[in-house]
Scaffold this motif. Structure first.
Motif, PDB file in Angstrom:
ATOM      1  N   GLU A 141       0.470  -1.236  -0.499  1.00 48.72           N
ATOM      2  CA  GLU A 141      -0.191   0.249  -0.055  1.00 48.72           C
ATOM      3  C   GLU A 141       0.624   1.288   0.087  1.00 48.72           C
ATOM      4  OE1 GLU A 141      -3.348   0.660   2.554  1.00 48.72           O
ATOM      5  OE2 GLU A 141      -3.555  -1.665   2.724  1.00 48.72           O
ATOM      6  N   LEU A 142       1.323   1.509  -1.190  1.00 49.66           N
ATOM      7  CA  LEU A 142       1.731   3.424  -1.303  1.00 49.66           C
ATOM      8  C   LEU A 142       1.218   4.201  -0.616  1.00 49.66           C
ATOM      9  CD1 LEU A 142       2.851   2.663  -5.111  1.00 49.66           C
ATOM     10  CD2 LEU A 142       4.148   2.621  -2.313  1.00 49.66           C
ATOM     11  N   PRO A 143       1.866   5.562   0.151  1.00 48.28           N
ATOM     12  CA  PRO A 143       1.104   6.485   0.762  1.00 48.28           C
ATOM     13  C   PRO A 143       0.864   7.115  -0.594  1.00 48.28           C
ATOM     14  CG  PRO A 143       3.653   6.281   0.930  1.00 48.28           C
ATOM     15  CD  PRO A 143       3.507   4.873   0.648  1.00 48.28           C
ATOM     16  N   PRO A 144      -0.387   7.913  -0.585  1.00 49.85           N
ATOM     17  CA  PRO A 144      -0.479   9.284  -1.778  1.00 49.85           C
ATOM     18  C   PRO A 144       1.103   9.965  -2.398  1.00 49.85           C
ATOM     19  CG  PRO A 144      -2.090   9.181  -0.245  1.00 49.85           C
ATOM     20  CD  PRO A 144      -1.167   9.052   0.944  1.00 49.85           C
ATOM     21  N   GLY A 145       1.888  10.827  -1.142  1.00 48.94           N
ATOM     22  CA  GLY A 145       2.841  11.305  -1.747  1.00 48.94           C
ATOM     23  C   GLY A 145       4.353  10.695  -0.953  1.00 48.94           C
ATOM     24  N   LEU A 146       5.466  11.036  -0.801  1.00 49.88           N
ATOM     25  CA  LEU A 146       6.462  10.744  -0.151  1.00 49.88           C
ATOM     26  C   LEU A 146       7.467  11.678  -0.402  1.00 49.88           C
ATOM     27  CD1 LEU A 146       7.837   8.505   1.972  1.00 49.88           C
ATOM     28  CD2 LEU A 146       8.849   7.986  -0.193  1.00 49.88           C
ATOM     29  N   LEU A 147       7.913  12.189  -0.173  1.00 50.65           N
ATOM     30  CA  LEU A 147       9.316  13.561  -0.102  1.00 50.65           C
ATOM     31  C   LEU A 147      10.587  13.060   0.173  1.00 50.65           C
ATOM     32  CD1 LEU A 147      10.148  16.558  -0.292  1.00 50.65           C
ATOM     33  CD2 LEU A 147      10.004  16.353   2.212  1.00 50.65           C
ATOM     34  N   LEU A 148      11.875  12.942  -0.275  1.00 50.38           N
ATOM     35  CA  LEU A 148      12.656  12.113   0.387  1.00 50.38           C
ATOM     36  C   LEU A 148      13.675  13.263   0.557  1.00 50.38           C
ATOM     37  CD1 LEU A 148      14.739  10.058   1.009  1.00 50.38           C
ATOM     38  CD2 LEU A 148      15.016   9.735  -1.978  1.00 50.38           C
ATOM     39  N   HIS A 149      13.961  13.658   1.935  1.00 45.17           N
ATOM     40  CA  HIS A 149      15.199  14.994   1.955  1.00 45.17           C
ATOM     41  C   HIS A 149      15.408  14.704   3.989  1.00 45.17           C
ATOM     42  CE1 HIS A 149      17.447  18.844   1.585  1.00 45.17           C
ATOM     43  NE2 HIS A 149      16.234  19.407   2.495  1.00 45.17           N
ATOM     44  N   GLU A 150      16.501  14.270   3.374  1.00 45.23           N
ATOM     45  CA  GLU A 150      16.959  14.479   5.100  1.00 45.23           C
ATOM     46  C   GLU A 150      16.022  13.035   5.932  1.00 45.23           C
ATOM     47  OE1 GLU A 150      17.456  18.098   6.863  1.00 45.23           O
ATOM     48  OE2 GLU A 150      18.902  18.667   5.343  1.00 45.23           O
ATOM     49  N   GLY A 151      15.803  11.709   4.681  1.00 48.85           N
ATOM     50  CA  GLY A 151      14.737  11.049   5.482  1.00 48.85           C
ATOM     51  C   GLY A 151      13.342  10.939   4.695  1.00 48.85           C
ATOM     52  N   PHE A 152      13.165  10.231   4.893  1.00 45.76           N
ATOM     53  CA  PHE A 152      11.199   9.913   4.320  1.00 45.76           C
ATOM     54  C   PHE A 152      10.654  10.685   4.844  1.00 45.76           C
ATOM     55  CE2 PHE A 152      13.858   6.327   3.050  1.00 45.76           C
ATOM     56  CZ  PHE A 152      13.496   6.005   0.922  1.00 45.76           C
ATOM     57  N   ARG A 153       9.323  11.635   4.370  1.00 41.10           N
ATOM     58  CA  ARG A 153       8.102  11.877   5.374  1.00 41.10           C
ATOM     59  C   ARG A 153       7.149  11.667   3.760  1.00 41.10           C
ATOM     60  NH1 ARG A 153       6.849  18.327   5.995  1.00 41.10           N
ATOM     61  NH2 ARG A 153       4.800  17.562   7.526  1.00 41.10           N
ATOM     62  N   ILE A 154       5.927  11.092   4.485  1.00 38.81           N
ATOM     63  CA  ILE A 154       4.664  10.758   3.823  1.00 38.81           C
ATOM     64  C   ILE A 154       3.577  11.827   4.065  1.00 38.81           C
ATOM     65  CG2 ILE A 154       2.577   8.948   3.791  1.00 38.81           C
ATOM     66  CD1 ILE A 154       4.017   6.810   5.724  1.00 38.81           C
ATOM     67  N   LEU A 155       3.162  11.955   2.666  1.00 34.89           N
ATOM     68  CA  LEU A 155       2.257  12.512   2.612  1.00 34.89           C
ATOM     69  C   LEU A 155       0.801  12.442   1.902  1.00 34.89           C
ATOM     70  CD1 LEU A 155       5.494  15.045   0.195  1.00 34.89           C
ATOM     71  CD2 LEU A 155       4.502  15.353   2.506  1.00 34.89           C
ATOM     72  N   GLU A 156      -0.164  12.995   2.972  1.00 33.67           N
ATOM     73  CA  GLU A 156      -1.406  12.485   2.980  1.00 33.67           C
ATOM     74  C   GLU A 156      -2.466  13.394   2.370  1.00 33.67           C
ATOM     75  OE1 GLU A 156      -1.614  10.628   6.323  1.00 33.67           O
ATOM     76  OE2 GLU A 156      -0.976   8.625   5.210  1.00 33.67           O
ATOM     77  N   THR A 157      -1.871  14.549   1.962  1.00 36.56           N
ATOM     78  CA  THR A 157      -3.050  15.452   2.113  1.00 36.56           C
ATOM     79  C   THR A 157      -2.085  16.666   1.397  1.00 36.56           C
ATOM     80  OG1 THR A 157      -2.479  16.856   4.328  1.00 36.56           O
ATOM     81  CG2 THR A 157      -4.134  15.669   4.295  1.00 36.56           C
ATOM     82  N   ALA A 158      -2.776  17.775   0.643  1.00 37.75           N
ATOM     83  CA  ALA A 158      -2.913  19.141   0.317  1.00 37.75           C
ATOM     84  C   ALA A 158      -1.842  20.151   2.007  1.00 37.75           C
ATOM     85  CB  ALA A 158      -3.474  19.955  -0.291  1.00 37.75           C
ATOM     86  N   GLU A 159      -2.447  20.057   3.272  1.00 34.81           N
ATOM     87  CA  GLU A 159      -1.432  20.794   3.633  1.00 34.81           C
ATOM     88  C   GLU A 159      -0.042  20.429   3.369  1.00 34.81           C
ATOM     89  OE1 GLU A 159      -0.894  23.814   5.861  1.00 34.81           O
ATOM     90  OE2 GLU A 159      -2.922  23.529   4.695  1.00 34.81           O
ATOM     91  N   GLU A 160       0.480  18.629   3.800  1.00 38.81           N
ATOM     92  CA  GLU A 160       1.653  18.350   4.028  1.00 38.81           C
ATOM     93  C   GLU A 160       2.315  18.657   2.927  1.00 38.81           C
ATOM     94  OE1 GLU A 160      -0.409  14.404   7.339  1.00 38.81           O
ATOM     95  OE2 GLU A 160       0.309  13.949   4.935  1.00 38.81           O
ATOM     96  N   VAL A 161       1.543  18.484   1.911  1.00 42.95           N
ATOM     97  CA  VAL A 161       3.173  19.542   0.816  1.00 42.95           C
ATOM     98  C   VAL A 161       2.833  20.648   0.714  1.00 42.95           C
ATOM     99  CG1 VAL A 161       2.924  19.446  -1.962  1.00 42.95           C
ATOM    100  CG2 VAL A 161       1.430  17.076  -0.726  1.00 42.95           C
ATOM    101  N   ARG A 162       2.482  21.318   1.515  1.00 44.79           N
ATOM    102  CA  ARG A 162       2.595  22.904   1.563  1.00 44.79           C
ATOM    103  C   ARG A 162       3.714  22.508   2.242  1.00 44.79           C
ATOM    104  NH1 ARG A 162      -2.277  24.590   1.643  1.00 44.79           N
ATOM    105  NH2 ARG A 162      -2.280  25.581  -0.484  1.00 44.79           N
ATOM    106  N   ASP A 163       3.124  21.980   3.032  1.00 48.43           N
ATOM    107  CA  ASP A 163       4.817  22.823   4.453  1.00 48.43           C
ATOM    108  C   ASP A 163       5.694  21.909   4.386  1.00 48.43           C
ATOM    109  OD1 ASP A 163       2.885  23.233   6.326  1.00 48.43           O
ATOM    110  OD2 ASP A 163       2.360  21.470   7.786  1.00 48.43           O
ATOM    111  N   ALA A 164       5.738  21.089   3.107  1.00 50.82           N
ATOM    112  CA  ALA A 164       7.093  19.865   3.117  1.00 50.82           C
ATOM    113  C   ALA A 164       7.652  20.381   1.595  1.00 50.82           C
ATOM    114  CB  ALA A 164       6.634  18.651   2.715  1.00 50.82           C
ATOM    115  N   ALA A 165       6.659  21.592   0.795  1.00 48.79           N
ATOM    116  CA  ALA A 165       7.739  22.218  -0.298  1.00 48.79           C
ATOM    117  C   ALA A 165       8.645  22.970  -0.084  1.00 48.79           C
ATOM    118  CB  ALA A 165       6.202  23.104  -0.631  1.00 48.79           C
ATOM    119  N   MET A 166       8.893  23.648   1.483  1.00 50.02           N
ATOM    120  CA  MET A 166       9.948  24.770   1.405  1.00 50.02           C
ATOM    121  C   MET A 166      11.151  24.072   2.088  1.00 50.02           C
ATOM    122  SD  MET A 166       9.517  24.872   5.920  1.00 50.02           S
ATOM    123  CE  MET A 166       8.153  26.659   6.202  1.00 50.02           C
TER     124      MET A 166
END
Length: 178
Positions: A141-166
Motif C-alpha cells: 500500500e503506497l502512500p499518496p505522496g513521499l518526500l525524500l530529503h534528509e529521510g522520508f516523509r509521507i505526504l497524505e494531504t494538500a496541507e502536508e505537501v504545502r508544508d513539505a514544499a519549503m
C-alpha cells in the motif's frame, strides 16, 4: 506619486520584494497522477516553486509533446541536476518507466538528485518507482505522496505537501505536520 498610482491601479511597485522562486524538475508525461492529492501543481506554484517539465527519456517529453489540448515543451533536462540549475525533482505517477531504457534514465535522474542532496517529491505510482530506483522494495500500500530529503516523509494531504514544499527553498518541513 508613483506609490499612489500603484495603489490605484493595483499593480505592484517595481522595487517591492518578491520571494525568489525555486525551480524543480517535473518528470512530466501526458498521464500524470498526484496520488489523489488535489491541486499539487497549484500548491507548488503558490509556495514559490516553478515546475519545469523535464526531458529525461526519448518518450517522456520530446519537443512538442501533446498533453490533452495543449502542447508542452521541456524546459529542463536531466543534466540540469548536476549543473545546479534545479532545486529538486517532482515525480507524479504515470507508469512512464516501462522499458529498460526508460527505467535506466529514470533511475539516473533520481540518483543524480539524491547525490546532489536535492529534495525529491513523488506521488502515486511515482512513489513506487522512486523507491525501486533507490533499491527499496515498495510496500503493497503506497502512500499518496513521499518526500525524500534528509529521510522520508509521507505526504497524505494538500496541507502536508504545502508544508513539505519549503525544502525546495532550502528550509525544513514542519515536523509537527506528520
Amino acid at each position: 506619486m508613483q506609490t499612489q498610482r500603484a495603489r490605484q491601479t493595483g499593480r505592484p511597485q517595481r522595487n517591492s520584494y518578491a520571494r525568489p522562486r525555486a525551480r524543480a524538475g517535473l518528470l512530466a508525461t501526458p498521464h500524470m497522477d498526484f496520488g489523489g492529492i488535489e491541486h499539487v501543481e497549484s500548491i507548488m506554484f503558490a509556495e514559490g516553486i516553478t515546475l519545469a517539465p523535464m526531458s529525461w527519456q526519448a518518450k517522456s517529453l520530446s519537443p512538442l509533446t501533446p498533453m490533452g489540448s495543449i502542447t508542452v515543451m521541456p524546459t529542463a533536462r536531466a543534466q540540469d541536476i548536476g549543473a545546479g540549475r534545479l532545486d529538486g525533482v517532482v515525480i507524479p505517477g504515470s507508469g512512464c518507466a516501462d522499458d529498460p531504457e526508460s527505467i535506466g534514465a529514470f533511475d539516473e535522474v533520481i540518483n543524480s538528485a539524491i547525490s546532489q542532496q536535492m529534495p525529491v517529491m513523488a506521488f502515486g505510482e511515482g512513489v513506487s518507482e522512486m523507491l525501486r530506483a533507490l533499491g527499496y522494495e515498495p510496500p503493497r500500500e503506497l502512500p499518496p505522496g513521499l518526500l525524500l530529503h534528509e529521510g522520508f516523509r509521507i505526504l497524505e494531504t494538500a496541507e502536508e505537501v504545502r508544508d513539505a514544499a519549503m525544502v525546495f527553498h532550502g528550509g525544513s518541513p514542519n515536523p509537527s505536520a506528520h
